[in-house]
Write an enzyme that holds these catalytic residues in place. Structure first.
Site, PDB file in Angstrom:
ATOM      1  N   GLY A 188     -13.539  -1.350  -7.338  1.00  0.00           N
ATOM      2  CA  GLY A 188     -14.845  -0.764  -7.027  1.00  0.00           C
ATOM      3  C   GLY A 188     -14.925  -0.006  -5.723  1.00  0.00           C
ATOM      4  O   GLY A 188     -16.019   0.167  -5.184  1.00  0.00           O
ATOM      5  N   GLY A 189     -13.789   0.453  -5.174  1.00  0.00           N
ATOM      6  CA  GLY A 189     -13.859   1.203  -3.914  1.00  0.00           C
ATOM      7  C   GLY A 189     -14.527   0.362  -2.844  1.00  0.00           C
ATOM      8  O   GLY A 189     -14.243  -0.824  -2.705  1.00  0.00           O
ATOM      9  N   SER A 245     -10.210  -0.838   0.817  1.00  0.00           N
ATOM     10  CA  SER A 245     -11.246  -1.868   0.731  1.00  0.00           C
ATOM     11  C   SER A 245     -10.815  -3.038  -0.141  1.00  0.00           C
ATOM     12  O   SER A 245     -11.583  -3.983  -0.341  1.00  0.00           O
ATOM     13  CB  SER A 245     -12.523  -1.280   0.126  1.00  0.00           C
ATOM     14  OG  SER A 245     -13.025  -0.267   0.943  1.00  0.00           O
ATOM     15  N   ARG A 264       0.839  -1.193   0.000  1.00  0.00           N
ATOM     16  CA  ARG A 264       0.000   0.000   0.000  1.00  0.00           C
ATOM     17  C   ARG A 264       0.882   1.254   0.000  1.00  0.00           C
ATOM     18  O   ARG A 264       1.957   1.254   0.627  1.00  0.00           O
ATOM     19  CB  ARG A 264      -0.851  -0.034   1.273  1.00  0.00           C
ATOM     20  CG  ARG A 264      -1.850   1.089   1.426  1.00  0.00           C
ATOM     21  CD  ARG A 264      -3.033   0.908   0.551  1.00  0.00           C
ATOM     22  NE  ARG A 264      -4.162   1.711   0.971  1.00  0.00           N
ATOM     23  CZ  ARG A 264      -5.166   2.052   0.156  1.00  0.00           C
ATOM     24  NH1 ARG A 264      -5.169   1.674  -1.111  1.00  0.00           N
ATOM     25  NH2 ARG A 264      -6.178   2.758   0.603  1.00  0.00           N
ATOM     26  N   ASP A 305      -7.813   8.431   0.529  1.00  0.00           N
ATOM     27  CA  ASP A 305      -8.533   7.388   1.275  1.00  0.00           C
ATOM     28  C   ASP A 305      -8.473   7.601   2.788  1.00  0.00           C
ATOM     29  O   ASP A 305      -9.148   6.898   3.541  1.00  0.00           O
ATOM     30  CB  ASP A 305      -7.961   5.996   0.955  1.00  0.00           C
ATOM     31  CG  ASP A 305      -8.513   5.432  -0.346  1.00  0.00           C
ATOM     32  OD1 ASP A 305      -9.373   6.079  -0.959  1.00  0.00           O
ATOM     33  OD2 ASP A 305      -8.081   4.337  -0.749  1.00  0.00           O
ATOM     34  N   THR A 340      -3.943  -0.574  -7.445  1.00  0.00           N
ATOM     35  CA  THR A 340      -4.732   0.586  -7.855  1.00  0.00           C
ATOM     36  C   THR A 340      -3.912   1.862  -7.823  1.00  0.00           C
ATOM     37  O   THR A 340      -2.842   1.916  -7.212  1.00  0.00           O
ATOM     38  CB  THR A 340      -5.945   0.755  -6.904  1.00  0.00           C
ATOM     39  OG1 THR A 340      -6.827   1.757  -7.410  1.00  0.00           O
ATOM     40  CG2 THR A 340      -5.503   1.174  -5.493  1.00  0.00           C
ATOM     41  N   THR A 383      -9.779   0.289 -10.106  1.00  0.00           N
ATOM     42  CA  THR A 383      -8.741  -0.518  -9.492  1.00  0.00           C
ATOM     43  C   THR A 383      -8.698  -1.740 -10.382  1.00  0.00           C
ATOM     44  O   THR A 383      -9.562  -1.893 -11.242  1.00  0.00           O
ATOM     45  CB  THR A 383      -9.189  -0.857  -8.045  1.00  0.00           C
ATOM     46  OG1 THR A 383      -9.154   0.339  -7.294  1.00  0.00           O
ATOM     47  CG2 THR A 383      -8.340  -1.901  -7.373  1.00  0.00           C
TER      48      THR A 383
END
Ligand code: DON
Length: 601
Positions: free
Chosen positions: A495-496, A475, A125, A445, A421, A403
């Protein structure tokens, strides 16, 4: 004499026919140049793989958002690479052919399950720079300052993709790293044929992209028209970066010219990323979320992804005989799923964030007692108002963008579920000049304002506030399901926040409703995120009676455009393994054919 007569000139009618045939052939070849990739052509050329929306294979599979990248992954498998080798090659290839989300400038999560049952959960991340702090998006009046919050450069975290792929490769890869980067470099240099999906997204996001000259230079023609489907797109600067990574590995990115150039670009735009932030970055190995389910084990990603915990909670709540083989588009299932999601998302807002900064009560959230309590709160005859699960309303920001998820399995049973993403489609729209790399806008985010719990659509709970060196809550939910020591399902989605609903839905349909793989992926989806308190159903796919019943139960029903793109792999009885590309995201499955016996050779 005999020989001369054999090569004597054919009679005029035959000659004319031959000329016409040759012309037609030339015309046909000319017409196919610049056309979108035709999967049938790969088979005709006897490539070492087969390609389709759905492919069954026992010799390995790659399922992802682009046909070219799927081919590259299958070729790596055919050449003896394992699932991690193929995943690394696919990830680099998607950075070229699927720049909406495939990336070098973003981040994500990769689950690797080895045939011996051990699992790596690779957290790559993006990370906030050292200059970040909880008030970074606020003005002097203490309110969210839109010029700061909407500045794409202030949302760029240190990209994790290159470090994450290198870490996975160091631990598991069989093929030399540079060989896995090279196919992407070749695609970037020689160009690839723009797919209808990429052309559509370039058009849709034209306003955002055309604000940045470095982006226009790559994706638009001289007349400022974006590339169209069927045209060849070359990215020489990106090719140069890929070549550097192929030869120099992660050091050129995190300790060399690439990181320095990105940091400089970000600071010039008003952000605060430095070369030192790049030097500090590391991809991390986390403890995967492993929960028992239906006689098997569900493996998911732990924080800073919320996906593993939320998906496991939803399925644990739903795991009752009542839903066994329920109607996949009936109101009973939709209501139960929506209510479970509502509760999992409430817990997410309360408890989840970067575990290096906030204590996440993982065991408590997944304990049988907590799941029982959540299940017990669901009324089968009534929707629970979301606000009743919280003392004050906490609307969440809208999801938006793109993403991408891909699934890989090799012939030995090693499985990879990878979701990565840039946050929104093409990130903030900024290509770093001279690098050809889209920058992420992932730091958006974070919860933008501490304590902001009003109805404006934000949450301000502490676990996910911005801080130096912190990773924003995600997510993204790559998932692997195993039973009797065999990988049964590999899945995930973009898709968040809808990712959690999509992944839970796919697993639910396969494991509880026992749908076949294609229906588990292609059948209608729904989403509920606790707040806003509304149930979103894919438009035009649900029976009107189901919507009526859901409204009568008290749900605020909203139809939404297509949800997610779950490019997945399933074990399916006599078919062996089946790769299912999700038609919502132009998904393709590819399998190596070298190992398949004579049929495809
Ligand atoms: O990490 C997350 O949850 C988001 N940044 C993912 C964004 C996303 O999936 C956008 N859409 N497809």
């Amino acid at each position: 004499m005999l020989a001369t007569s054999r090569i004597s000139r054919p009679e005029p009618r035959i000659r004319a026919a031959a000329i016409v045939a040759a012309l037609l052939l030339l015309l046909a070849l000319g017409c196919t140049r610049g056309m979108p990739p035709d999967p049938a052509r790969a088979l005709l050329r006897r490539e070492p793989f087969k390609l389709g929306r759905t492919v069954a294979s026992s010799s390995g599979l790659v399922v992802c958002a682009d046909a070219e990248a799927a081919r590259i992954g299958a070729r790596v498998l055919a050449e003896g690479g394992n699932a991690v080798d193929a995943a690394v090659a696919v990830a680099f290839a998607l950075a070229v052919t699927h720049p909406q989300a495939g990336n070098l400038g973003g981040g994500g999560f990769m689950l690797v399950r080895r045939p011996d049952g051990s699992v790596d959960a690779v957290d790559y991340r993006e990370t906030a720079p050292a200059a970040f702090h909880p008030e970074v998006y606020l003005g002097t009046d203490g309110e969210i300052d839109r010029t700061r919050y909407d500045n794409p450069y202030l949302q760029v975290g240190v990209p994790g993709t290159v470090a994450g792929l290198a870490l996975a490769h160091r631990r598991h890869g069989r093929r030399p790293f540079h060989l896995l980067v090279e196919p992407a470099e070749r695609l970037a240099r020689a160009g690839f044929i723009v797919s209808p999906l990429l052309a559509r997204d370039l058009r849709l996001h034209r306003a955002k992209l055309s604000r940045h000259p470095s982006t226009v230079r790559v994706f638009f023609h001289w007349d400022r028209e974006p590339y169209q489907a069927g045209e060849r797109l070359q990215q020489p600067e990106l090719a140069g970066v890929l070549k550097s990574i192929a030869t120099g590995g992660t050091d050129v990115f995190y300790r060399g010219w690439i990181g320095e150039a990105i940091a400089q670009k970000v600071r010039a735009g008003g952000g605060c990323l430095t070369a030192a932030d790049f030097r500090r970055y590391e991809a991390r190995l986390r403890d995967p979320i492993r929960t028992p389910l239906r006689g098997g084990e569900l493996i998911g990603m732990p924080p800073p992804s919320s996906g593993g915990i939320a998906v496991a909670q939803v399925l644990a709540i739903l795991d009752s005989p009542a839903l066994h083989r329920a109607d996949p588009v009936g109101p009973q299932l939709a209501h139960a799923l929506a209510e479970s999601l509502r509760r999992a998302f409430r817990d997410r807002a309360l408890h989840l964030g970067d575990p290096d900064f906030t204590a996440v009560p993982v065991n408590q959230l997944l304990s049988a007692a907590h799941v029982k309590e959540l299940r017990g709160g669901i009324d089968p005859r009534r929707a629970t108002p979301s606000e009743s699960l919280w003392p004050v309303p906490l609307p969440l920001p809208e999801a938006g963008g793109e993403t991408t998820h891909f699934s890989v399995l090799d012939r030995d049973g090693m499985a990879v579920a990878n979701t990565y993403t840039l946050e929104q489609t093409f990130g903030g729209g900024v290509v770093a000049a001279d690098l050809g790399i889209f920058l992420n806008n992932e730091l958006g985010d974070f919860n933008p304002k501490p304590g902001d719990t009003d109805r404006a659509g934000r949450i301000g709970t502490p676990p996910n506030l911005p801080a130096a060196g912190k990773r924003p809550l995600s997510s993204m939910s790559p998932a692997i399901y195993v039973r009797d020591g065999q990988v049964e399902i590999i899945t995930g989605s973009p898709g968040g926040r809808t990712i959690i609903s999509t992944v839970a839905g796919v697993l639910l349909k396969r494991l509880f409703l026992e749908l076949d793989p294609e229906h588990a992926v292609w059948s209608p989806r729904l989403h509920h995120a606790w707040l806003p308190d509304r149930l979103e159903l894919e438009e035009g796919l649900w029976p009107p009676q189901t919507l009526e019943v859901l409204r009568a139960l008290g749900h605020t029903v909203k139809t939404a455009s297509s949800q997610g793109a779950a490019h997945s792999i399933f074990r399916d009885g006599e078919r062996g393994y089946v790769g299912v590309g999700d038609c919502r995201g132009d998904g393709w499955a590819a399998a190596p054919t070298w190992f398949d016996g004579d049929e495809e050779r």
